[in-house]
Design a protein around this motif. Structure first.
Motif, mmCIF file in Angstrom:
data_model
loop_
_atom_site.group_PDB
_atom_site.id
_atom_site.type_symbol
_atom_site.label_atom_id
_atom_site.label_comp_id
_atom_site.label_asym_id
_atom_site.label_seq_id
_atom_site.Cartn_x
_atom_site.Cartn_y
_atom_site.Cartn_z
ATOM 1 N N PRO B 264 0.827 -1.207 0.000
ATOM 2 C CA PRO B 264 0.000 0.000 0.000
ATOM 3 C C PRO B 264 0.861 1.255 0.000
ATOM 4 O O PRO B 264 1.946 1.275 0.579
ATOM 5 C CB PRO B 264 -0.795 -0.115 1.295
ATOM 6 C CG PRO B 264 -0.757 -1.548 1.643
ATOM 7 C CD PRO B 264 0.552 -2.069 1.137
ATOM 8 N N ARG B 265 0.374 2.297 -0.661
ATOM 9 C CA ARG B 265 1.107 3.554 -0.649
ATOM 10 C C ARG B 265 0.986 4.161 0.746
ATOM 11 O O ARG B 265 0.076 3.826 1.501
ATOM 12 C CB ARG B 265 0.547 4.495 -1.704
ATOM 13 C CG ARG B 265 -0.875 4.943 -1.453
ATOM 14 C CD ARG B 265 -1.225 6.096 -2.346
ATOM 15 N NE ARG B 265 -2.656 6.343 -2.375
ATOM 16 C CZ ARG B 265 -3.348 6.872 -1.378
ATOM 17 N NH1 ARG B 265 -2.751 7.195 -0.243
ATOM 18 N NH2 ARG B 265 -4.653 7.061 -1.489
ATOM 19 N N PRO B 266 1.908 5.064 1.079
ATOM 20 C CA PRO B 266 1.869 5.635 2.425
ATOM 21 C C PRO B 266 0.520 6.313 2.666
ATOM 22 O O PRO B 266 0.007 7.002 1.779
ATOM 23 C CB PRO B 266 2.994 6.674 2.410
ATOM 24 C CG PRO B 266 3.693 6.546 1.129
ATOM 25 C CD PRO B 266 2.995 5.571 0.269
ATOM 26 N N ASP B 492 -7.186 5.109 0.892
ATOM 27 C CA ASP B 492 -6.710 5.367 2.246
ATOM 28 C C ASP B 492 -7.255 4.315 3.199
ATOM 29 O O ASP B 492 -6.568 3.852 4.084
ATOM 30 C CB ASP B 492 -7.169 6.751 2.706
ATOM 31 C CG ASP B 492 -6.645 7.836 1.794
ATOM 32 O OD1 ASP B 492 -5.410 7.886 1.616
ATOM 33 O OD2 ASP B 492 -7.445 8.598 1.233
ATOM 34 N N ARG B 493 -8.528 3.993 2.995
ATOM 35 C CA ARG B 493 -9.130 2.931 3.798
ATOM 36 C C ARG B 493 -9.817 1.982 2.839
ATOM 37 O O ARG B 493 -10.222 2.369 1.743
ATOM 38 C CB ARG B 493 -10.172 3.519 4.765
ATOM 39 C CG ARG B 493 -9.532 4.276 5.933
ATOM 40 C CD ARG B 493 -10.548 4.600 7.002
ATOM 41 N NE ARG B 493 -11.657 5.364 6.463
ATOM 42 C CZ ARG B 493 -12.938 5.055 6.675
ATOM 43 N NH1 ARG B 493 -13.253 3.994 7.404
ATOM 44 N NH2 ARG B 493 -13.884 5.791 6.170
ATOM 45 N N THR B 508 -5.934 1.030 4.775
ATOM 46 C CA THR B 508 -5.436 0.084 3.774
ATOM 47 C C THR B 508 -4.200 -0.670 4.260
ATOM 48 O O THR B 508 -4.128 -1.894 4.165
ATOM 49 C CB THR B 508 -5.103 0.842 2.475
ATOM 50 O OG1 THR B 508 -6.233 1.644 2.137
ATOM 51 C CG2 THR B 508 -4.819 -0.108 1.347
ATOM 52 N N ALA B 509 -3.228 0.083 4.788
ATOM 53 C CA ALA B 509 -1.973 -0.544 5.204
ATOM 54 C C ALA B 509 -2.224 -1.604 6.268
ATOM 55 O O ALA B 509 -1.639 -2.694 6.237
ATOM 56 C CB ALA B 509 -1.010 0.517 5.727
ATOM 57 N N PRO B 537 9.122 2.140 -8.935
ATOM 58 C CA PRO B 537 7.853 2.694 -8.445
ATOM 59 C C PRO B 537 6.942 3.096 -9.598
ATOM 60 O O PRO B 537 7.370 3.199 -10.739
ATOM 61 C CB PRO B 537 8.287 3.921 -7.641
ATOM 62 C CG PRO B 537 9.574 4.343 -8.281
ATOM 63 C CD PRO B 537 10.236 3.092 -8.771
ATOM 64 N N LEU B 538 5.691 3.294 -9.266
ATOM 65 C CA LEU B 538 4.709 3.725 -10.258
ATOM 66 C C LEU B 538 5.093 5.094 -10.800
ATOM 67 O O LEU B 538 5.290 6.025 -10.043
ATOM 68 C CB LEU B 538 3.342 3.813 -9.569
ATOM 69 C CG LEU B 538 2.114 3.951 -10.439
ATOM 70 C CD1 LEU B 538 1.785 2.622 -11.087
ATOM 71 C CD2 LEU B 538 0.942 4.404 -9.590
ATOM 72 N N PRO B 539 5.212 5.229 -12.105
ATOM 73 C CA PRO B 539 5.568 6.544 -12.637
ATOM 74 C C PRO B 539 4.381 7.499 -12.496
ATOM 75 O O PRO B 539 3.243 7.125 -12.726
ATOM 76 C CB PRO B 539 5.861 6.259 -14.118
ATOM 77 C CG PRO B 539 5.083 5.025 -14.421
ATOM 78 C CD PRO B 539 4.959 4.245 -13.152
#
Lengths: 280, 545
Positions: B264-266, B492-493, B508-509, B537-539
């Motif tokens: 998950p992204r931060p 985020d969630r 999410t994390a 990483p995702l561009p």
């Protein structure tokens, strides 16, 4: 404009449709030129009764009362085309309204409208049309109404089917989501997307309407004050064996016109229906 | 190395004249050893499916292989007679398709359909054939094979149908199995089972498998070797680990980079007030009820509660039939919920009449899944985008000029306003759909699988655009998806739904690191290629494709 050209290119690919279009154009031309070619009243007793065609004064002969068959055909073209067109327009308007509402709203509205449609479909259409004209007194209006009343259920079914499948498309949901009125969604969003099948169906309906009108006139239920092809055939049926031309020429006119309209309808179907387009 | 089972040399497949390019497949060389799985991977239009169909001799009408050869055990399949090809098809080579429902005849039982294959290609007795079919069903792990033989396709679930298809394909012990996106139409948990089954059967029978897919996760799961295709050309081939971990070609690297990571992204800090609060929403469908009642009752959404905060993205994750799309449509009142409260700010939307609802409609806008059916083909893009504001009372000229600005905002040219939807690609259409939603200046975007119909590289761009827009306009977003990779990068969630209920929800994390519910754990375990992780990483590109 561009799409119109592309449409014409696709239509042109179907040779018989182009032929149909040419015949139809000639019939329309004949209807328009009738007052110039035969300025006199077609009911006028013009000469000797039962003159054979291609002889004497009459190109296509005369009938039992000495009326000019060629003049009758020319003037009758207008009646036949007019009735066919008017009846179809009325039937399509009713059919689109009924089918559109039923397909868009579904539920009990659909149930109700479709049951009504089915009631109309269960009555044999020609008998029903005769009955209506007999009740309403034969006239152009009553014939148009009768033909429209027996023709709209087919349009309603078609439109309902199209609406059912288009209603669930996401672009329709997007319109609901932005707060658009139902009326605008039905007429401005969904209807333009089902015009092609409606156009095709109604072109064929014009042909059917002409046939119904002729059949009714043949049975003596035509407007007595208006010359039509069916009337001519009706007038000649008693002398069918001795004076074939009285029935034959109006019959050929009906045959050619209906055939032409059917060919054009088929051509429209090929040109407008994207699924068939692949196989063309 | 043994002699290859299948060798494709310099294959050219021509498209009919008038198509946008001459060759669907151009100068492709591939070879497949016996007992090997070769994945052909590419985006739409890469020619991967046509390559497979050329091998089967099943090219569409007016599409022809014009050059090259396809050698199957030394025999050139492009030269053999139709009769010989028929004998080879089914007996030596067989195929499984993407959509098992359309590949099976709905009027015949699955048993009859396999029986037909056996009848044509073998001289077993009726009893022996039936025994063989039951045995095949056991092998593809269909439950209760004796009974399923006499079932019709519609009585089976999607996964069972695909198993039946595999049983049919394997009925004659082919040496080559061609699988054209066999798991794309399936749910992720079913997909994992089918992939495992294909792997096991392949190992047991030493079949060569030509596996067509667009999904690198699936490639990581199943491939021995990989061939990457783009625009009808072969980009690179190599062993699975080479291609997945050390791609040589730039295109492959870009494709891999576009696959969203499962990490998950931060999380972002969101402490805004609640903008949408759904409480105990219930929606039940009645299927097949007629004039006199009756019919089946399907509870699609059962007592679901969700809260969406300002500026936050809440993911609703679930498989097909979980009720996630129904829930979204209830929340924005495309469907009327049966019970519960849908609080948008201080207003409960659920009991409002159409007239009362209208001023609130613009506050929540939806982005749809299918970029082809979500835009009315009859109108120009400019009109489509300005329709919403005009409906809500904005002057036509203002709405039109605003539409042009929005087109630029979503990465298209303002000139696009005069064109029709069919002139755009899927990704561009999705941008138009986003512009249409933004035109009403909503507070909340509801995105229903907005990227699942798109190619992976386009998907990355559209996701980047959505993230950009959410930041710029401080939008709250409800994001419906079946794809956990996408959810990990966007939300985020997340709330996990199954059978109309939310079984688990949280940041999410946290959910990814420590799933609490058994079903969530199953979902995670089923994500294809979960052990494979690409490093780049995702561009963050927003450029138009």
């Amino acid at each position: 404009m561009n799409s119109l050209m592309a449409f014409w290119r696709r239509f042109r690919r179907n040779r018989s449709a182009v032929l149909g279009l040419v015949i139809l154009a000639l019939v329309i031309l004949m209807a328009l030129a009738a007052p110039l070619l035969y300025p006199e009243d077609p009911f006028r007793l013009a000469g000797r009764p039962l003159t054979p065609p291609f002889s004497g004064d009459f190109l296509l002969g005369s009938d039992t009362l000495g009326r000019d068959v060629a003049a009758g055909i020319a003037h009758g073209a207008k009646t036949s085309l007019l009735i066919g067109l008017l009846a179809t327009v009325v039937a399509v308007v009713i059919g689109v309204l009924m089918g559109g509402l039923a397909g868009y709203y579904g539920g009990w509205i659909d149930d109700l409208l479709m049951r009504v449609t089915e009631i109309f479909q269960t009555i044999p259409s020609f008998v029903f049309a005769i009955l209506l004209v007999a009740i309403l007194k034969p006239s152009i209006q009553s014939i148009v109404i009768a033909i429209a009343v027996v023709s709209w259920p087919a349009v309603a079914r078609l439109v309902r089917g199209e609406f059912l499948s288009l209603r669930s498309r996401e672009f329709v949901q997007a319109c609901v989501g932005m707060g658009m009125h139902d009326g605008r969604i039905i007429f401005a969003q969904i209807l333009p997307n089902c015009l092609s099948p409606i156009i095709v169906a109604s072109s064929l309906m014009v042909a059917t309407a002409i046939l119904i009108e002729s059949a009714m006139a043949f049975l003596g239920l035509g407007d007595p004050n208006v010359m039509s092809w069916g009337f001519l055939i009706g007038a000649g049926r008693t002398v069918l064996r001795s004076a074939w031309w009285v029935c034959a020429f109006p019959g050929i006119a009906i045959l050619l016109t209906v055939l032409a309209i059917n060919l054009v309808g088929e051509g429209l179907n090929d040109a407008l229906n994207p699924r068939l387009r692949e196989h063309a | 190395m043994s002699e290859p089972l299948l060798e494709i040399r310099d294959l050219h497949v021509n498209l009919p004249t008038g198509a946008d390019r001459i060759h669907a497949v151009e100068a492709v060389n591939l070879s497949l050893a016996p007992d090997e799985i070769l994945c052909v991977v590419g985006e739409s239009g890469s020619g991967k499916s046509l390559t497979a169909r050329a091998v089967m001799g099943l090219l569409p009408e007016r599409v022809r292989a014009t050059q090259g050869e396809i050698r199957f055990l030394g025999e050139d399949l492009l030269q053999v007679s139709e009769a010989r090809m028929r004998a080879i098809r089914g007996d030596r080579i067989s195929m499984i398709f993407q959509e098992p429902m359309t590949a099976l005849n709905p009027l015949m039982t699955v048993g009859q359909q396999i029986d037909e294959v056996l009848k044509i290609h073998s001289d077993l007795s009726r009893r022996a054939r039936r025994a063989r079919i039951v045995e095949l069903f056991q092998e593809v792990q269909l439950p209760d094979p004796e009974q399923l033989v006499d079932s019709y396709p519609h009585q089976l679930s999607g996964g069972q149908r695909q198993r039946a298809m595999i049983a049919m394909a394997l009925s004659l012990e082919p040496q080559l199995l061609i699988a054209d996106e066999p798991t794309t139409a399936l749910d992720v948990t079913t997909q994992a089972q089918i992939l495992k089954l294909i792997r096991e059967l392949q190992a047991r029978h030493h079949t060569g498998v030509l596996f067509i897919t667009h999904d690198f996760g699936v490639v990581a799961e199943i491939a021995d070797r990989v061939a990457v295709m783009q625009h009808g050309r072969l980009v690179e081939t190599g062993s699975a680990s080479e291609v997945l971990h050390h791609p040589r070609e730039r295109y492959t690297r870009e494709l891999l980079a576009a696959v969203p990571s499962l990490t998950p992204r931060p999380p972002r800090v969101t402490d805004g007030e609640t903008v949408l609060d759904a409480k105990a929403v219930v929606k039940t469908f009645r299927v097949g009820s007629g004039l006199f009642g009756g019919g089946r009752v399907v509870p699609a959404v059962k007592q679901v509660s969700l809260a969406l905060k300002r500026g936050e993205t809440l993911g609703v994750v679930g498989e097909s039939g979980s009720g996630k799309s129904t829930l979204a449509r209830c929340l924005i009142r495309l469907l009327d919920a049966d019970d519960g409260r849908i609080m948008l700010g201080d207003t409960d939307l659920r009991p409002l009449t159409a007239r009362q609802l209208k001023p609130h409609r613009r506050r929540m806008q939806m982005i749809f899944q299918d970029p082809y059916s979500s835009l009315n083909p009859r109108y120009t893009v400019g009109r489509l985008i300005s329709e919403g504001p005009i409906t809500n009372g904005v002057a036509v000229a203002d709405a039109r000029s605003r539409a042009r600005e929005l087109l630029e905002l979503v990465g298209l040219e303002a000139r696009a306003a005069e064109r029709y939807p069919h002139e755009f690609s899927g990704g561009q259409r999705q941008r138009i759909g986003i512009a249409r939603a933004l035109a009403l200046q909503p507070e909340i975007l509801v995105a229903d699988e907005p990227v699942s119909a798109l190619d992976v590289s386009v998907q990355a761009q559209v996701l980047a655009l959505l993230a950009d827009i959410r930041e710029r306009f401080q939008l709250s977003m409800l994001f419906i998806t079946h794809d956990l990779r996408v959810a990990a990068q966007v939300c985020d969630r997340i709330a996990v739904m199954r059978h109309g209920e939310v079984v688990e929800h949280g940041p999410t994390a946290e959910v990814f690191a420590n799933p609490q519910h058994e079903y969530t754990r199953q979902l995670f375990a089923a994500v294809p290629g979960r052990d494979w992780q690409h490093h780049e990483p995702l561009p963050a590109r927003v450029a138009s494709p």
